[in-house]
Design an enzyme around this catalytic site. Structure first.
Site, mmCIF file in Angstrom:
data_model
loop_
_atom_site.group_PDB
_atom_site.id
_atom_site.type_symbol
_atom_site.label_atom_id
_atom_site.label_comp_id
_atom_site.label_asym_id
_atom_site.label_seq_id
_atom_site.Cartn_x
_atom_site.Cartn_y
_atom_site.Cartn_z
ATOM 1 N N HIS A 101 -14.697 -4.618 33.198
ATOM 2 C CA HIS A 101 -14.840 -5.783 34.249
ATOM 3 C C HIS A 101 -14.438 -4.825 35.464
ATOM 4 O O HIS A 101 -13.362 -3.902 35.585
ATOM 5 C CB HIS A 101 -13.548 -6.813 34.112
ATOM 6 C CG HIS A 101 -14.052 -7.550 33.033
ATOM 7 N ND1 HIS A 101 -13.356 -7.392 31.630
ATOM 8 C CD2 HIS A 101 -14.425 -8.903 32.623
ATOM 9 C CE1 HIS A 101 -13.634 -8.200 30.822
ATOM 10 N NE2 HIS A 101 -14.183 -9.253 31.389
ATOM 11 N N ASP A 104 -10.554 -4.493 36.130
ATOM 12 C CA ASP A 104 -9.806 -3.906 34.846
ATOM 13 C C ASP A 104 -9.483 -2.399 35.711
ATOM 14 O O ASP A 104 -8.571 -2.026 35.488
ATOM 15 C CB ASP A 104 -10.568 -3.705 33.618
ATOM 16 C CG ASP A 104 -11.403 -4.652 33.147
ATOM 17 O OD1 ASP A 104 -10.401 -5.780 33.113
ATOM 18 O OD2 ASP A 104 -12.261 -4.740 32.241
ATOM 19 N N GLU A 232 -22.872 -13.883 27.167
ATOM 20 C CA GLU A 232 -22.093 -14.158 26.162
ATOM 21 C C GLU A 232 -21.347 -15.313 25.694
ATOM 22 O O GLU A 232 -20.793 -15.926 26.263
ATOM 23 C CB GLU A 232 -20.866 -12.857 26.412
ATOM 24 C CG GLU A 232 -19.921 -13.057 25.355
ATOM 25 C CD GLU A 232 -18.983 -11.689 25.389
ATOM 26 O OE1 GLU A 232 -19.093 -10.983 26.391
ATOM 27 O OE2 GLU A 232 -17.721 -11.988 24.961
ATOM 28 N N HIS A 271 -16.134 -15.334 18.904
ATOM 29 C CA HIS A 271 -16.681 -16.522 19.572
ATOM 30 C C HIS A 271 -17.465 -17.246 18.629
ATOM 31 O O HIS A 271 -17.405 -18.419 18.528
ATOM 32 C CB HIS A 271 -17.315 -15.844 20.832
ATOM 33 C CG HIS A 271 -16.724 -15.529 21.781
ATOM 34 N ND1 HIS A 271 -17.343 -14.913 22.969
ATOM 35 C CD2 HIS A 271 -15.267 -15.023 21.961
ATOM 36 C CE1 HIS A 271 -16.262 -14.397 23.631
ATOM 37 N NE2 HIS A 271 -15.236 -14.231 23.026
ATOM 38 N N ASP A 296 -20.295 -7.912 20.713
ATOM 39 C CA ASP A 296 -18.660 -7.529 21.021
ATOM 40 C C ASP A 296 -18.136 -7.837 19.660
ATOM 41 O O ASP A 296 -17.998 -8.911 19.085
ATOM 42 C CB ASP A 296 -18.222 -8.483 21.997
ATOM 43 C CG ASP A 296 -18.432 -8.061 23.405
ATOM 44 O OD1 ASP A 296 -19.070 -7.204 23.658
ATOM 45 O OD2 ASP A 296 -17.688 -8.863 24.244
ATOM 46 N N ASP A 309 -9.187 -11.717 18.796
ATOM 47 C CA ASP A 309 -9.949 -10.499 19.101
ATOM 48 C C ASP A 309 -9.123 -9.055 18.282
ATOM 49 O O ASP A 309 -9.024 -8.231 18.868
ATOM 50 C CB ASP A 309 -9.521 -10.021 20.518
ATOM 51 C CG ASP A 309 -10.682 -10.978 21.520
ATOM 52 O OD1 ASP A 309 -11.425 -11.323 21.088
ATOM 53 O OD2 ASP A 309 -10.061 -10.790 22.833
HETATM 54 C C1 XLS Z 1 -13.716 -13.049 26.498
HETATM 55 C C2 XLS Z 1 -14.685 -12.145 26.371
HETATM 56 C C3 XLS Z 1 -14.642 -11.257 27.373
HETATM 57 C C4 XLS Z 1 -16.256 -10.577 27.606
HETATM 58 C C5 XLS Z 1 -16.289 -9.975 29.122
HETATM 59 O O1 XLS Z 1 -13.395 -13.832 25.368
HETATM 60 O O2 XLS Z 1 -14.987 -11.882 25.267
HETATM 61 O O3 XLS Z 1 -13.768 -10.209 27.101
HETATM 62 O O4 XLS Z 1 -16.544 -10.007 26.693
HETATM 63 O O5 XLS Z 1 -16.114 -10.793 30.089
HETATM 64 NI NI NI Z 2 -16.557 -10.276 24.851
HETATM 65 NI NI NI Z 3 -13.671 -12.957 23.306
#
Ligand code: XLS
Ligand code: NI
Ligand code: NI
Length: 437
Positions: A101, A104, A232, A271, A296, A309
């Site tokens: 990002h 970041d 996403e 997610h 992801d 995560d």
């Molecule tokens: C958050 C998301 C984020 C995206 C990028 O839950 O996974 O990390 O991948 O903004």
């Molecule tokens: Ni993500």
């Molecule tokens: Ni996430």
């Protein structure tokens, strides 16, 4: 080159019998699977935010992570040094890609102009490091959720100025992604959702989100950026309800607002489970619609209800993911981005290596197992057989659109009863998967 991991040599493939914790047992980048190198199937990426900005902080306590190269300040010097360390890490790990990002990598300044200047200064270092190492950008994105201005969302904020700020931020993020040769750009909804409908004009917010994305598509053309755009999906967190709640909701939104030709989906395992789906389900929904773009890679915890995560280590999970990815022909612009973080209790720098090595091995194994299952062919043959009534006769006529209710009624009146059903054989099929794991 930075020397933050001076005691760690490049991580090499040593084969399944190795007991070296800093080696791959399955990820052998140049090994050919289904006619393609493993590294080209998997296209691994390190997520900058978790691996280089994660501190281990949680709502109950401060960060625990020991990161000797990071002085904890928001200075430009610190940001630049961190980039060098990130590339040293990725080079030693042997990943071909990374993701980030805007916020970041570079600190926010007092004004948008100052923030953009900070970003430019750090991007210059990122570009140098990309050139030095050959590591590429899988996708870039903008953080439209951390700063307090985004309290009510960004493109869906009730405050038009916040929409404008977000537009300016994404414009700049697209420019740097383009500058860094990014293969894609991700829109994750951040705070695009609501916490109560009592204060929310949902229709208006969705219209604004679509306008925002149309402007992004338009600017992408203007810029000459050829990378892939992704949405996403995520159902909740940070808001109670995120508008991009799952793959089906995203597809509906994109179709409704004529955005579908410009976007693919970036599916995240944790997610999917938050949405009450398996990741296989989300990948199938995306794949069937021709928008399976990128993944992801992470996993949640069966007993925790949020986006934990974690690094994906579950071989069943990676096998199922690889079965879908191979079925839909693999990645073109996308890859496996480790949107995953080491646990708060795993606070040493070396834990970053263990997390990634384990996950890369888990996907390499998943790939080999999925390829073996496909080569064996029993699973595919079972599905082919299961639908064989559609290949000829009345089934083929229906599929070709060459019949209607009147004819189907006549067909059934003559036959009297449908042909008998066959068993779904779920247990047998699960046993077949286990033969290969
Ligand atoms: C958050 C998301 C984020 C995206 C990028 O839950 O996974 O990390 O991948 O903004
Ligand atoms: Ni993500
Ligand atoms: Ni996430």
């Amino acid at each position: 080159m930075a020397k933050a991991f001076a005691n760690i040599k490049k991580i090499e493939y040593e084969g399944p019998n190795s007991r070296n914790p800093l080696a791959f047992r399955h990820y052998n980048p140049d090994e050919i699977v289904e006619g393609k190198k493993m590294k080209d199937h998997l296209r691994f990426a390190v997520a900058y935010w978790h691996t280089f900005r994660g501190t281990g902080a949680d709502p109950f306590g401060l960060g625990t992570a020991i990161r000797p190269w990071d002085d904890g300040t928001a200075s430009l010097e610190n940001a630049k040094r961190r980039v060098r360390v990130a590339f040293e890490f990725m080079e030693k790990l042997g990943v071909p890609f990374y993701t980030f990002h805007d916020r970041d990598v570079a600190p926010e300044g007092k004004t948008l102009r100052e923030t953009n200047k900070n970003l430019d200064a750090v991007v210059k270092v990122m570009k140098e490091e990309q050139e030095r190492t050959g590591i590429k950008l899988l996708w870039g994105t903008a953080n439209l959720f951390s700063h307090p201005r985004y309290v009510h969302g960004a493109a869906t904020s009730c405050n038009a100025d916040v929409f404008a700020y977000a537009a300016a931020q994404v414009k700049k993020a697209l420019e740097v992604t383009h500058e860094l040769g990014g293969a894609g750009y991700v829109f994750w909804g951040g705070r695009e959702g609501y916490t109560t409908l009592l204060n929310t004009d949902m229709k208006r917010e969705l219209d604004h989100l679509a306008k925002f994305l149309h402007m992004a598509v338009e600017y992408k053309k203007q810029l000459g950026f050829k990378g892939q755009f992704y949405i996403e999906p995520k159902p909740k967190e940070p808001t109670k309800h995120q508008y991009d709640s799952d793959a089906a909701a995203c597809l509906n939104f994109l179709r409704q607002y004529d955005l579908l030709p410009h976007f693919k989906l970036n599916i995240e395992t944790n997610h999917a489970t938050l949405a009450g789906h398996t990741v296989q389900h989300e990948l199938e929904v995306a794949g069937a619609a021709g928008v399976l773009g990128s993944i992801d890679a992470n996993m949640g915890d069966d007993l925790l209800g949020w986006d934990t995560d974690q690094f994906p280590t579950n071989i069943y999970l990676t096998t199922h993911i690889m079965l879908v990815v191979l079925k839909y022909g693999g990645f073109t612009t996308g890859g496996f981005n480790f949107d995953a973080k080491v646990r708060r209790e795993s606070f040493e720098p070396i834990d970053l290596f263990y997390g990634h090595i384990g996950a890369m091995d888990a996907f390499a194994r998943g790939l080999k197992i999925a390829a073996a299952i496909r080569k064996d062919g029993r699973l595919a043959e079972f599905i082919r057989q299961r639908y064989s009534s559609w290949d000829t006769g009345i089934g083929a006529k229906i599929e070709q659109g060459k019949t209607n209710f009147v004819e189907l009624e006549a067909y059934m009146l003559k036959k009297g009863e449908a042909a008998p059903n066959t068993s779904g054989r779920q247990e047998l099929l699960e046993n077949i998967i286990n033969e290969f794991i």
